[in-house]
Design an enzyme around this catalytic site. Sequence first.
Site, PDB file in Angstrom:
ATOM      1  N   GLY A 198       4.579  19.184   2.873  1.00  0.00           N
ATOM      2  CA  GLY A 198       4.584  20.639   2.956  1.00  0.00           C
ATOM      3  C   GLY A 198       5.966  21.209   3.242  1.00  0.00           C
ATOM      4  O   GLY A 198       6.399  22.181   2.612  1.00  0.00           O
ATOM      5  N   ARG A 240       1.931   7.349   2.817  1.00  0.00           N
ATOM      6  CA  ARG A 240       2.235   8.769   2.993  1.00  0.00           C
ATOM      7  C   ARG A 240       3.253   9.239   1.953  1.00  0.00           C
ATOM      8  O   ARG A 240       3.215  10.392   1.512  1.00  0.00           O
ATOM      9  CB  ARG A 240       2.743   9.013   4.414  1.00  0.00           C
ATOM     10  N   ASP A 295      11.104  16.082  11.500  1.00  0.00           N
ATOM     11  CA  ASP A 295       9.743  16.479  11.845  1.00  0.00           C
ATOM     12  C   ASP A 295       8.971  15.205  12.187  1.00  0.00           C
ATOM     13  O   ASP A 295       8.372  14.577  11.319  1.00  0.00           O
ATOM     14  CB  ASP A 295       9.102  17.217  10.664  1.00  0.00           C
ATOM     15  N   CYS A 352       4.194  18.909  16.241  1.00  0.00           N
ATOM     16  CA  CYS A 352       3.024  19.784  16.347  1.00  0.00           C
ATOM     17  C   CYS A 352       2.254  19.424  17.617  1.00  0.00           C
ATOM     18  O   CYS A 352       1.036  19.274  17.621  1.00  0.00           O
ATOM     19  CB  CYS A 352       2.144  19.702  15.107  1.00  0.00           C
TER      20      CYS A 352
END
Length: 377
Positions: A182, A205, A249, A304
């Site tokens: 994303g 992934r 990230d 996150c």
Amino acid sequence: MSPVPFPKAATAPRVPSTALALQNFDMNYSLRFGEAWPSVRISLLSEQKYGALVNGFADVDHVAQELELVNAADFVSKSLQKVQHLQEGSVVEPAAREQSAPQEAPSEHQAAKLPPLSALVTPNIKCYTFPRGDITRFRSARPDVLGIFNYYLLDAASLLPVLALNIKPGDLVLDLCAAPGGKTLAILQTGLCGHLAANDISISRTKRLHQVLNSYVPKQVKETVCITSWDGRNWAELESGSFHKVLVDVPCTTDRHSVMEEDNNIFHKRRSKERQMLPMLQLQLLVAGILATMPGGEVVYSTCSLSQLQNEYVVERAIEIAETEYNIGTQVKDLSYFRTLFQNTFSFSSDCRLGELVLPHLTANFGPMYFCKLRRA
């Protein structure tokens, strides 16, 4: 007659991983957030809100019209336009405030303190969200006649680290932990990268990353992206000091997933050691990201998770290691203007020591998303 033996005691029922995650969060986050934790907790356990990242490789105007017809708005351009009007001293009609919205539009005083818009965030990214308190779902994206999907559904808060990169024309960009894709897709939407390297250690992934790019990006654009499956911790051995902008990230406890989904849950008892080692892995990845950045370049670190152990503490330790072991100075960049820009869309923590933290809130159920920007000396 022999007595009938009692049946053997049954094995104790397995505690679901989601319950273990919630127990962990109740113990740690109740101390971290105090009276705010019950609100964050119920939001984590409620349906997540999404944004629609418009695919600039599709028919943008048509997509925008469709999304506006269902009362969605591009939160990026809407916020920037509001600030621009205030900075220029224009008279702007006050936006209607949703009854559930606890935050207000940027004031003239707030806008005056912001740097020029060109210095704020990465341009060209369009992401539509529904207003605060509106829990309407976006319909699934559809491919156009060329097979390119018109928008990508994601937690809109996950765009904030990409916006914080503030990519400039010709920048060499590294997405160190790129899958499922994303944020990589969002980076491509800027149309500004001189080169984009997208890496993820997991081959499975990375396949998902390929699928995303195949669905959203024309073949000639995808072929410009260098996709690899290296261990990001060793990236400096491959390309040290090569990039203007680096996004790190990192893998984390993915707090919302951990309390909602049993599948691939890091709080499963078999993954306890992996979970305990997360801060070390995150630290190693961030240090590698700093080393991969050229002098004067910038790194954005994101998770996150609500955990300070995975957020501020990792950043602080990485700064220390970069200085003591590699003689590299780093400066934490002030991102507080994100709170001013996007306060109508997200709920931000008011006491994050380094970087910014989006808190889940029932009227704006995005996040959690932590992000912090470092500039290499």
